[in-house]
Design a protein around this motif. Structure first.
Motif, PDB file in Angstrom:
ATOM      1  N   ARG A  19       0.862  -1.345   0.065  1.00 19.33           N
ATOM      2  CA  ARG A  19      -0.054  -0.004   0.165  1.00 19.33           C
ATOM      3  C   ARG A  19       0.997   1.197  -0.015  1.00 19.33           C
ATOM      4  O   ARG A  19       0.631   2.296  -0.627  1.00 19.33           O
ATOM      5  N   GLU A  22       2.078   1.694  -3.469  1.00 17.31           N
ATOM      6  CA  GLU A  22       0.908   2.139  -4.408  1.00 17.31           C
ATOM      7  C   GLU A  22       0.660   3.638  -4.190  1.00 17.31           C
ATOM      8  O   GLU A  22       0.422   4.178  -5.226  1.00 17.31           O
ATOM      9  N   GLU A  23       0.540   4.250  -2.848  1.00 19.00           N
ATOM     10  CA  GLU A  23       0.451   5.400  -2.724  1.00 19.00           C
ATOM     11  C   GLU A  23       1.426   6.463  -3.106  1.00 19.00           C
ATOM     12  O   GLU A  23       1.316   7.362  -3.749  1.00 19.00           O
ATOM     13  N   LEU A  28       0.258  10.073  -3.911  1.00 19.28           N
ATOM     14  CA  LEU A  28      -0.709  10.714  -2.664  1.00 19.28           C
ATOM     15  C   LEU A  28      -0.198  10.784  -1.552  1.00 19.28           C
ATOM     16  O   LEU A  28       0.931   9.828  -1.100  1.00 19.28           O
ATOM     17  N   PRO A  30       0.383   9.701   2.342  1.00 15.59           N
ATOM     18  CA  PRO A  30       0.168   8.452   3.286  1.00 15.59           C
ATOM     19  C   PRO A  30      -0.848   9.044   4.375  1.00 15.59           C
ATOM     20  O   PRO A  30      -1.013  10.019   4.850  1.00 15.59           O
ATOM     21  N   ASP A  31      -1.851   8.156   4.851  1.00 13.65           N
ATOM     22  CA  ASP A  31      -2.771   8.186   5.846  1.00 13.65           C
ATOM     23  C   ASP A  31      -1.780   8.823   7.299  1.00 13.65           C
ATOM     24  O   ASP A  31      -0.911   7.944   7.614  1.00 13.65           O
ATOM     25  N   THR A  48       4.865  12.444  -0.446  1.00 13.60           N
ATOM     26  CA  THR A  48       4.600  10.934  -0.110  1.00 13.60           C
ATOM     27  C   THR A  48       5.386  10.223   1.181  1.00 13.60           C
ATOM     28  O   THR A  48       5.038   9.306   1.402  1.00 13.60           O
ATOM     29  N   HIS A  69       7.683   9.163   7.812  1.00 15.15           N
ATOM     30  CA  HIS A  69       6.554   8.413   7.164  1.00 15.15           C
ATOM     31  C   HIS A  69       5.683   7.788   8.269  1.00 15.15           C
ATOM     32  O   HIS A  69       6.363   7.242   9.162  1.00 15.15           O
TER      33      HIS A  69
END
Length: 74
Positions: A19, A22-23, A28, A30-31, A48, A69
Motif C-alpha cells: 500500500r 502504491e500510494e 498521494l 500517506p494516511d 509521499t 513516514h
C-alpha cells in the motif's frame, strides 16, 4: 462447514508495504501524514514521505522514510 460459518468470511492477507508503494506511485500523501512533520531531508519526498532505495531485487523503488513516514512511527 459449520466451523467455517462461525469463523466468518475469509480475509486474504494484505501487505501493508504494498500500500505504501502504491500510494507513492500515485503521488498521494500517506494516511496520518498531517500528524508528523516532514524530516527536511532532500532525498525524502515531502508529499509521499518516501525515498528511492534499492529493494531486494536490486531495483530502485519507493521506501518509507524512517524519520517522517507515518507507518514508521511507533
Amino acid at each position: 462447514m459449520q466451523l467455517s460459518r462461525q469463523m466468518g468470511a475469509h480475509r486474504p492477507y494484505t501487505d501493508p508495504w504494498r500500500r505504501v508503494e502504491e500510494e507513492a506511485a500515485a503521488g498521494l500523501p500517506p494516511d496520518g501524514a498531517e500528524r508528523y512533520a516532514h524530516c527536511g531531508d532532500k532525498a525524502c519526498d515531502p508529499v509521499t514521505r518516501t525515498r528511492l532505495q534499492l529493494n531486494a531485487q536490486g531495483e530502485l523503488g519507493p521506501s518509507p522514510c524512517a524519520r517522517c513516514h507515518p507507518v514508521m512511527q511507533f
